[in-house]
Design an enzyme around this catalytic site. Structure first.
Site, mmCIF file in Angstrom:
data_model
loop_
_atom_site.group_PDB
_atom_site.id
_atom_site.type_symbol
_atom_site.label_atom_id
_atom_site.label_comp_id
_atom_site.label_asym_id
_atom_site.label_seq_id
_atom_site.Cartn_x
_atom_site.Cartn_y
_atom_site.Cartn_z
ATOM 1 N N ASN A 91 0.857 -1.186 0.000
ATOM 2 C CA ASN A 91 0.000 0.000 0.000
ATOM 3 C C ASN A 91 0.894 1.238 0.000
ATOM 4 O O ASN A 91 1.840 1.326 0.788
ATOM 5 C CB ASN A 91 -0.898 0.005 1.244
ATOM 6 C CG ASN A 91 -1.891 -1.132 1.240
ATOM 7 O OD1 ASN A 91 -2.325 -1.580 0.186
ATOM 8 N ND2 ASN A 91 -2.248 -1.612 2.421
ATOM 9 N N HIS A 106 6.498 -1.537 3.787
ATOM 10 C CA HIS A 106 6.210 -2.919 4.197
ATOM 11 C C HIS A 106 5.467 -3.614 3.088
ATOM 12 O O HIS A 106 4.631 -3.010 2.416
ATOM 13 C CB HIS A 106 5.405 -2.968 5.504
ATOM 14 C CG HIS A 106 4.213 -2.064 5.526
ATOM 15 N ND1 HIS A 106 4.322 -0.699 5.711
ATOM 16 C CD2 HIS A 106 2.883 -2.319 5.387
ATOM 17 C CE1 HIS A 106 3.118 -0.155 5.675
ATOM 18 N NE2 HIS A 106 2.219 -1.115 5.468
ATOM 19 N N HIS A 162 2.849 -6.510 2.581
ATOM 20 C CA HIS A 162 1.924 -7.455 3.203
ATOM 21 C C HIS A 162 2.047 -8.776 2.433
ATOM 22 O O HIS A 162 1.953 -8.791 1.204
ATOM 23 C CB HIS A 162 0.472 -6.978 3.066
ATOM 24 C CG HIS A 162 0.150 -5.696 3.781
ATOM 25 N ND1 HIS A 162 -0.482 -5.664 5.005
ATOM 26 C CD2 HIS A 162 0.356 -4.402 3.437
ATOM 27 C CE1 HIS A 162 -0.663 -4.398 5.378
ATOM 28 N NE2 HIS A 162 -0.155 -3.613 4.442
HETATM 29 P P1 AMP Z 1 -0.738 -0.221 5.810
HETATM 30 O O1 AMP Z 1 -2.150 0.189 6.118
HETATM 31 O O2 AMP Z 1 -0.533 -0.851 4.487
HETATM 32 O O3 AMP Z 1 0.224 0.927 6.076
HETATM 33 O O4 AMP Z 1 -0.398 -1.374 6.826
HETATM 34 C C1 AMP Z 1 -0.029 -1.176 8.155
HETATM 35 C C2 AMP Z 1 -0.247 -2.490 8.838
HETATM 36 O O5 AMP Z 1 0.474 -2.480 10.067
HETATM 37 C C3 AMP Z 1 -1.707 -2.785 9.187
HETATM 38 O O6 AMP Z 1 -2.114 -3.995 8.542
HETATM 39 C C4 AMP Z 1 -1.699 -2.907 10.713
HETATM 40 O O7 AMP Z 1 -2.565 -3.912 11.176
HETATM 41 C C5 AMP Z 1 -0.244 -3.247 10.991
HETATM 42 N N1 AMP Z 1 0.244 -2.905 12.312
HETATM 43 C C6 AMP Z 1 0.047 -1.730 12.976
HETATM 44 N N2 AMP Z 1 0.684 -1.758 14.149
HETATM 45 C C7 AMP Z 1 1.303 -2.976 14.244
HETATM 46 C C8 AMP Z 1 2.123 -3.613 15.234
HETATM 47 N N3 AMP Z 1 2.440 -3.012 16.380
HETATM 48 N N4 AMP Z 1 2.559 -4.867 14.986
HETATM 49 C C9 AMP Z 1 2.232 -5.493 13.834
HETATM 50 N N5 AMP Z 1 1.480 -4.940 12.862
HETATM 51 C C10 AMP Z 1 1.021 -3.705 13.064
#
Ligand code: AMP
Ligand code: ZN
Length: 110
Positions: free
Chosen positions: A83, A96, A98
């Site tokens: 994203n 990141h 996914h």
């Molecule tokens: P995005 O919306 O593509 O930026 O993805 C961010 C992702 O990070 C989301 O799927 C969240 O669920 C995940 N996320 C947020 N905080 C944490 C955390 N502390 N540990 C693991 N995943 C997280």
């Protein structure tokens, strides 16, 4: 980078369920999974999004992706999503990927 959630996970000042690590990358389970398997693969170096990847780090990310899909036995299939920006649905501004698996992924995404 200060105040970056995923930098803190890389530095291990915030806990995460780490499933893979090498010199350049770290992978951990998403805290709010949207599929039975939901892994986040990040470069250890802070980059805002996929456009900041250079060839060397792209290669490192790809190598880790391959190892993770083998380790987690995702031969049946998976989806990789990066994203990017507001319209891309990005909420954490540290690159990141996914890695989603464990069920059939719909298309088009919502
Ligand atoms: P995005 O919306 O593509 O930026 O993805 C961010 C992702 O990070 C989301 O799927 C969240 O669920 C995940 N996320 C947020 N905080 C944490 C955390 N502390 N540990 C693991 N995943 C997280
Ligand atoms: Zn960061």
């Amino acid at each position: 980078m200060e105040n970056c959630l995923f930098c803190k996970i890389v530095e291990k000042t915030i806990p995460a369920q780490v499933i893979f690590e090498d010199d350049d990358t770290l992978a951990f389970r998403d805290i709010n999974p949207v599929a039975p398997v939901h892994i986040l693969l990040v470069p250890k170096k802070h980059l805002e999004n996929i456009l900041g990847l250079d060839a060397a780090l792209a290669q490192a990310m790809h190598a880790s992706l391959k190892k993770i899909t083998e380790q987690e036995k995702l031969a049946q299939g998976f989806r990789v999503v990066a994203n990017t920006g507001e319209h891309g649905g990005q909420t954490v501004y540290h690159l990141h990927w996914h890695i989603l698996s464990g069920r059939h992924m719909g298309w088009p995404p919502g």
